[in-house]
Write a protein that holds these residues in place. Structure first.
Motif, PDB file in Angstrom:
ATOM      1  N   MET A 232      27.253  32.705 -56.215  1.00 39.03           N
ATOM      2  CA  MET A 232      26.531  31.770 -55.353  1.00 39.03           C
ATOM      3  C   MET A 232      25.049  32.069 -55.370  1.00 39.03           C
ATOM      4  O   MET A 232      24.634  33.218 -55.502  1.00 39.03           O
ATOM      5  CB  MET A 232      27.009  31.876 -53.906  1.00 39.03           C
ATOM      6  N   SER A 233      24.278  31.007 -55.187  1.00 37.12           N
ATOM      7  CA  SER A 233      22.858  31.169 -54.896  1.00 37.12           C
ATOM      8  C   SER A 233      22.557  30.324 -53.663  1.00 37.12           C
ATOM      9  O   SER A 233      23.028  29.191 -53.557  1.00 37.12           O
ATOM     10  CB  SER A 233      21.987  30.766 -56.085  1.00 37.12           C
ATOM     11  N   VAL A 234      21.817  30.919 -52.748  1.00 31.38           N
ATOM     12  CA  VAL A 234      21.529  30.292 -51.453  1.00 31.38           C
ATOM     13  C   VAL A 234      20.019  30.128 -51.321  1.00 31.38           C
ATOM     14  O   VAL A 234      19.259  31.069 -51.558  1.00 31.38           O
ATOM     15  CB  VAL A 234      22.068  31.160 -50.295  1.00 31.38           C
ATOM     16  N   THR A 235      19.610  28.907 -50.921  1.00 33.18           N
ATOM     17  CA  THR A 235      18.201  28.612 -50.712  1.00 33.18           C
ATOM     18  C   THR A 235      18.021  27.991 -49.335  1.00 33.18           C
ATOM     19  O   THR A 235      18.621  26.957 -49.051  1.00 33.18           O
ATOM     20  CB  THR A 235      17.682  27.619 -51.784  1.00 33.18           C
ATOM     21  N   PRO A 236      17.217  28.599 -48.454  1.00 28.21           N
ATOM     22  CA  PRO A 236      16.937  27.977 -47.159  1.00 28.21           C
ATOM     23  C   PRO A 236      16.075  26.733 -47.359  1.00 28.21           C
ATOM     24  O   PRO A 236      15.221  26.695 -48.244  1.00 28.21           O
ATOM     25  CB  PRO A 236      16.178  29.040 -46.376  1.00 28.21           C
ATOM     26  N   LEU A 237      16.315  25.722 -46.535  1.00 34.42           N
ATOM     27  CA  LEU A 237      15.583  24.464 -46.618  1.00 34.42           C
ATOM     28  C   LEU A 237      14.867  24.169 -45.307  1.00 34.42           C
ATOM     29  O   LEU A 237      15.319  24.586 -44.239  1.00 34.42           O
ATOM     30  CB  LEU A 237      16.553  23.308 -46.906  1.00 34.42           C
ATOM     31  N   CYS A 238      13.786  23.426 -45.401  1.00 32.42           N
ATOM     32  CA  CYS A 238      13.129  22.901 -44.203  1.00 32.42           C
ATOM     33  C   CYS A 238      12.639  21.489 -44.519  1.00 32.42           C
ATOM     34  O   CYS A 238      12.478  21.118 -45.686  1.00 32.42           O
ATOM     35  CB  CYS A 238      11.995  23.800 -43.712  1.00 32.42           C
ATOM     36  N   ARG A 239      12.418  20.732 -43.487  1.00 32.00           N
ATOM     37  CA  ARG A 239      12.023  19.334 -43.638  1.00 32.00           C
ATOM     38  C   ARG A 239      10.672  19.235 -44.334  1.00 32.00           C
ATOM     39  O   ARG A 239       9.740  19.959 -44.021  1.00 32.00           O
ATOM     40  CB  ARG A 239      11.940  18.683 -42.265  1.00 32.00           C
ATOM     41  N   HIS A 240      10.601  18.322 -45.284  1.00 26.93           N
ATOM     42  CA  HIS A 240       9.345  18.093 -46.001  1.00 26.93           C
ATOM     43  C   HIS A 240       8.483  17.144 -45.175  1.00 26.93           C
ATOM     44  O   HIS A 240       8.989  16.156 -44.628  1.00 26.93           O
ATOM     45  CB  HIS A 240       9.627  17.487 -47.385  1.00 26.93           C
ATOM     46  N   PRO A 241       7.177  17.392 -45.049  1.00 26.22           N
ATOM     47  CA  PRO A 241       6.327  16.537 -44.224  1.00 26.22           C
ATOM     48  C   PRO A 241       6.227  15.085 -44.727  1.00 26.22           C
ATOM     49  O   PRO A 241       5.862  14.192 -43.967  1.00 26.22           O
ATOM     50  CB  PRO A 241       4.959  17.221 -44.242  1.00 26.22           C
ATOM     51  N   SER A 242       6.573  14.836 -45.975  1.00 22.56           N
ATOM     52  CA  SER A 242       6.530  13.468 -46.507  1.00 22.56           C
ATOM     53  C   SER A 242       7.865  12.729 -46.358  1.00 22.56           C
ATOM     54  O   SER A 242       7.953  11.564 -46.734  1.00 22.56           O
ATOM     55  CB  SER A 242       6.156  13.493 -47.995  1.00 22.56           C
ATOM     56  N   SER A 243       8.870  13.378 -45.796  1.00 25.18           N
ATOM     57  CA  SER A 243      10.175  12.734 -45.642  1.00 25.18           C
ATOM     58  C   SER A 243      10.103  11.565 -44.651  1.00 25.18           C
ATOM     59  O   SER A 243       9.450  11.675 -43.608  1.00 25.18           O
ATOM     60  CB  SER A 243      11.210  13.750 -45.144  1.00 25.18           C
TER      61      SER A 243
END
Length: 96
Positions: free
Chosen positions: A79-90
């Protein structure tokens, strides 16, 4: 907290088919329960591979760890895990 998780499954070639089928059935039931709860937000198969890309929505790193290590196929996964956060252009407000 949102996480992108790539899961690559590597079942042993000599695993009996009935054992593999039983593990896969438990995996499916567990993952579908997590999907219904909203913890496992998305799952996509990678064409031509025994792998998936998933998005998890959990409270903490520890909760994600507990979910992933409880997967019946966990012993056979990389597995590879990447944390995500909201993009300001979304343009989608619900992607927090």
């Amino acid at each position: 907290m949102l996480f992108h998780v790539r899961m690559d499954v590597n079942l042993p070639l000599d695993m009996p088919a009935d054992v593999a089928s039983e593990i896969k059935a438990r995996e499916k039931a567990y993952s579908q329960d997590l999907q219904r709860s909203g913890k496992w937000r998305h799952i996509w198969r990678l064409a031509g591979e025994y792998a998936n890309i998933s998005i998890f929505d959990v409270e903490s790193n520890a909760e994600l760890h507990d979910i992933l290590t409880a997967l019946p196929l966990f012993p056979y996964m990389n597995m590879s895990v990447t944390p995500l956060c909201r993009h300001p252009s979304s343009v989608r407000d619900g992607d927090a």
